[in-house]
Design a protein around this motif. Sequence first.
Motif, PDB file in Angstrom:
ATOM      1  N   SER A 292       0.845  -1.181   0.000  1.00  0.00           N
ATOM      2  CA  SER A 292       0.000   0.000   0.000  1.00  0.00           C
ATOM      3  C   SER A 292       0.876   1.225   0.000  1.00  0.00           C
ATOM      4  N   ALA A 293       0.544   2.197  -0.839  1.00  0.00           N
ATOM      5  CA  ALA A 293       1.348   3.409  -0.916  1.00  0.00           C
ATOM      6  C   ALA A 293       1.252   4.197   0.384  1.00  0.00           C
ATOM      7  N   ASN A 294       2.298   4.964   0.654  1.00  0.00           N
ATOM      8  CA  ASN A 294       2.360   5.865   1.810  1.00  0.00           C
ATOM      9  C   ASN A 294       2.277   5.139   3.147  1.00  0.00           C
ATOM     10  N   GLN A 295       2.735   3.902   3.188  1.00  0.00           N
ATOM     11  CA  GLN A 295       2.700   3.176   4.438  1.00  0.00           C
ATOM     12  C   GLN A 295       3.879   3.569   5.329  1.00  0.00           C
ATOM     13  N   LYS A 296       3.708   3.340   6.619  1.00  0.00           N
ATOM     14  CA  LYS A 296       4.753   3.566   7.604  1.00  0.00           C
ATOM     15  C   LYS A 296       5.151   2.208   8.168  1.00  0.00           C
ATOM     16  N   ALA A 297       6.386   2.105   8.643  1.00  0.00           N
ATOM     17  CA  ALA A 297       6.878   0.795   9.077  1.00  0.00           C
ATOM     18  C   ALA A 297       7.518   0.863  10.448  1.00  0.00           C
ATOM     19  N   ALA A 298       7.449  -0.258  11.155  1.00  0.00           N
ATOM     20  CA  ALA A 298       8.126  -0.422  12.440  1.00  0.00           C
ATOM     21  C   ALA A 298       8.685  -1.835  12.507  1.00  0.00           C
ATOM     22  N   LEU A 299       9.823  -1.989  13.160  1.00  0.00           N
ATOM     23  CA  LEU A 299      10.436  -3.283  13.376  1.00  0.00           C
ATOM     24  C   LEU A 299      10.527  -3.543  14.868  1.00  0.00           C
ATOM     25  N   GLY A 300      10.147  -4.732  15.291  1.00  0.00           N
ATOM     26  CA  GLY A 300      10.239  -5.093  16.705  1.00  0.00           C
ATOM     27  C   GLY A 300       9.640  -6.462  16.925  1.00  0.00           C
ATOM     28  N   ASP A 301       9.896  -7.023  18.094  1.00  0.00           N
ATOM     29  CA  ASP A 301       9.346  -8.328  18.446  1.00  0.00           C
ATOM     30  C   ASP A 301       7.970  -8.116  19.065  1.00  0.00           C
ATOM     31  N   PRO A 348      -2.584   6.575  10.476  1.00  0.00           N
ATOM     32  CA  PRO A 348      -1.333   6.922  11.158  1.00  0.00           C
ATOM     33  C   PRO A 348      -0.438   7.809  10.295  1.00  0.00           C
ATOM     34  N   THR A 349       0.223   8.754  10.936  1.00  0.00           N
ATOM     35  CA  THR A 349       1.229   9.576  10.258  1.00  0.00           C
ATOM     36  C   THR A 349       2.635   9.114  10.615  1.00  0.00           C
ATOM     37  N   GLY A 360       8.744  -7.226  28.056  1.00  0.00           N
ATOM     38  CA  GLY A 360       9.523  -8.126  27.212  1.00  0.00           C
ATOM     39  C   GLY A 360       9.038  -8.226  25.791  1.00  0.00           C
ATOM     40  N   ILE A 361       7.907  -7.578  25.449  1.00  0.00           N
ATOM     41  CA  ILE A 361       7.387  -7.549  24.081  1.00  0.00           C
ATOM     42  C   ILE A 361       7.356  -6.108  23.613  1.00  0.00           C
ATOM     43  N   ASP A 362       7.764  -5.888  22.370  1.00  0.00           N
ATOM     44  CA  ASP A 362       7.761  -4.533  21.835  1.00  0.00           C
ATOM     45  C   ASP A 362       6.334  -4.057  21.597  1.00  0.00           C
ATOM     46  N   ASP A 363       6.053  -2.847  22.058  1.00  0.00           N
ATOM     47  CA  ASP A 363       4.772  -2.197  21.829  1.00  0.00           C
ATOM     48  C   ASP A 363       4.889  -1.283  20.613  1.00  0.00           C
ATOM     49  N   LEU A 364       3.757  -0.806  20.141  1.00  0.00           N
ATOM     50  CA  LEU A 364       3.724   0.097  18.991  1.00  0.00           C
ATOM     51  C   LEU A 364       3.235   1.463  19.448  1.00  0.00           C
ATOM     52  N   VAL A 365       3.961   2.500  19.072  1.00  0.00           N
ATOM     53  CA  VAL A 365       3.530   3.871  19.331  1.00  0.00           C
ATOM     54  C   VAL A 365       3.120   4.465  17.989  1.00  0.00           C
ATOM     55  N   VAL A 366       1.856   4.886  17.901  1.00  0.00           N
ATOM     56  CA  VAL A 366       1.281   5.336  16.635  1.00  0.00           C
ATOM     57  C   VAL A 366       0.815   6.780  16.780  1.00  0.00           C
ATOM     58  N   GLY A 369      -3.464  12.413  13.729  1.00  0.00           N
ATOM     59  CA  GLY A 369      -4.044  13.681  14.148  1.00  0.00           C
ATOM     60  C   GLY A 369      -3.077  14.444  15.021  1.00  0.00           C
ATOM     61  N   THR A 370      -3.512  14.818  16.210  1.00  0.00           N
ATOM     62  CA  THR A 370      -2.652  15.543  17.143  1.00  0.00           C
ATOM     63  C   THR A 370      -2.360  14.712  18.389  1.00  0.00           C
ATOM     64  N   SER A 371      -2.525  13.400  18.296  1.00  0.00           N
ATOM     65  CA  SER A 371      -2.335  12.565  19.477  1.00  0.00           C
ATOM     66  C   SER A 371      -1.490  11.334  19.159  1.00  0.00           C
ATOM     67  N   LEU A 372      -1.050  10.690  20.242  1.00  0.00           N
ATOM     68  CA  LEU A 372      -0.311   9.434  20.172  1.00  0.00           C
ATOM     69  C   LEU A 372      -1.092   8.373  20.924  1.00  0.00           C
ATOM     70  N   GLN A 373      -0.954   7.129  20.491  1.00  0.00           N
ATOM     71  CA  GLN A 373      -1.504   6.014  21.245  1.00  0.00           C
ATOM     72  C   GLN A 373      -0.493   4.887  21.273  1.00  0.00           C
ATOM     73  N   ILE A 374      -0.486   4.164  22.402  1.00  0.00           N
ATOM     74  CA  ILE A 374       0.381   3.003  22.546  1.00  0.00           C
ATOM     75  C   ILE A 374      -0.473   1.759  22.380  1.00  0.00           C
ATOM     76  N   ILE A 375      -0.044   0.874  21.507  1.00  0.00           N
ATOM     77  CA  ILE A 375      -0.752  -0.385  21.267  1.00  0.00           C
ATOM     78  C   ILE A 375       0.075  -1.510  21.880  1.00  0.00           C
ATOM     79  N   TYR A 376      -0.519  -2.177  22.875  1.00  0.00           N
ATOM     80  CA  TYR A 376       0.179  -3.230  23.610  1.00  0.00           C
ATOM     81  C   TYR A 376      -0.238  -4.601  23.080  1.00  0.00           C
ATOM     82  N   PRO A 377       0.704  -5.408  22.565  1.00  0.00           N
ATOM     83  CA  PRO A 377       0.371  -6.788  22.206  1.00  0.00           C
ATOM     84  C   PRO A 377       0.075  -7.609  23.462  1.00  0.00           C
ATOM     85  N   LEU A 378      -0.924  -8.470  23.381  1.00  0.00           N
ATOM     86  CA  LEU A 378      -1.315  -9.305  24.512  1.00  0.00           C
ATOM     87  C   LEU A 378      -0.834 -10.735  24.320  1.00  0.00           C
ATOM     88  N   ALA A 379      -0.831 -11.479  25.431  1.00  0.00           N
ATOM     89  CA  ALA A 379      -0.349 -12.861  25.392  1.00  0.00           C
ATOM     90  C   ALA A 379      -1.214 -13.750  24.506  1.00  0.00           C
TER      91      ALA A 379
END
Length: 432
Positions: A292-301, A348-349, A360-366, A369-379
């Motif tokens: 998909s065009a204009n995508q953003k990427a993150a690397l982590g476990d 997401p921007t 011990g698991i990498d979270d995602l910060v996205v 707009g004018t805000s940030l949210q943290i997305i926590y992976p669950l077990a």
Amino acid sequence: MTLSRLALLGLTVALSSCAVSLCDKDPTDPRCDQSPVSPDTLQVLPIRIPLSGENLTVRLGVGTGTVVLKQGGKEAALGQLSDGVLQVRVTDQLLSQAMITLGDAKVVVSRPGKADEAAAVRLFVEPAFDPIISYDTKQDGETPEGLVIKPSAGLWGFTSFPRSGSRAQHFVEYQVMPGSITPRGPSFGNITFAAWSDRPARTIRQGSRLVGFSRDLFAMSADAIQLDTCVFSSEQCAAVSAMPDFTKVFGLASDSKGTMLAVMSDAEVYVYQSTDQSPLDRRLTVSGGSSSANQKAALGDVNGDGRIDLVTVSDSGARVFLGQQSGSLTFDATASGKLTTALSGSVPTAITSGDIDLDGIDDLVVASGTSLQIIYPLANGSYTVSTPLSGLDGTDVIAIGAVDGKSSSGPDIAISSQKAQRIAVLVNQSTY
């Protein structure tokens, strides 16, 4: 869900309250499951337990049983099932006495004449961010185009300013103090980078180097890639002799250990192994999914298996590519669907990964707009989303690390925005 079942779970909120305050936040929460539940299916709620303590509900069958919390060879007794249910307060003192700490653990139920049942949980530290502080780079005639957290403390801002009809880039060092961000002047001897086009440069930290990527304004091809590096020890910037097999950089991502690098070119994503000597090493296979065009990427476990995964987001949703033992990355439709749901339709921007809650698991910060949210992976493979944090309008770079230099607190979040011409920091005061 019947009222008797709600009572069994010990909920004191009305069903309508659950649907708003709980189920909207985490639809995977068993208390919001409308489907019939097998009496012999172990349920543990919640599956994220803060070190500060939490009320825990365990359900299994209709009889008695012994419940313990295990982490490796460490064990804490939680109590006994009563008619298949245990409600207990897991306290910080209980965890400390059993020497159970951050990371993965499991709740184990033992019943007479039956095999033990276990459910995965994770111990974490709840982030506690100070109010956002920001600095207006516009007053210095600078536009932030990259942001890197220094190894010790503070920030390097990769900024540009107009000069002779074009734009030149350099690094500016910023000191972060309680309640303020202060520029300390150009870094690296004010060595000016090559004059590039107005296409935003991207800067990442790879081992002992900073690496900047952008289009070269004066190359034979308008889409040629310019790479410059600064080595921390000698504080010198120089062009890198590299022949990358991509033509445009929409964004970059590196993992916290500096071992992989993701580059987005048009609607494609390439992932390379990266070393301290070479930011573009062996190219890895990324299979499955759609671009998909204009995508953003993150690397982590993001699934806790010890391998680096790739996450991309765009206005069409999220894509999760899980790291394989072979070193390749393979599209996972289930994880992608769950993450797309967690994003709640926001566009997401910027995105990055890091272990914000130290479980011990990498979270995602996205950013959106004018805000940030943290997305926590669950077990259980799902995700839970934090309440929005204050950000910047048009945030395009996010960095995670010890901006304040404190190793005893949780990671801080640094952001920058070309649109707002600001850099900002959210300092994390959580301790462990």
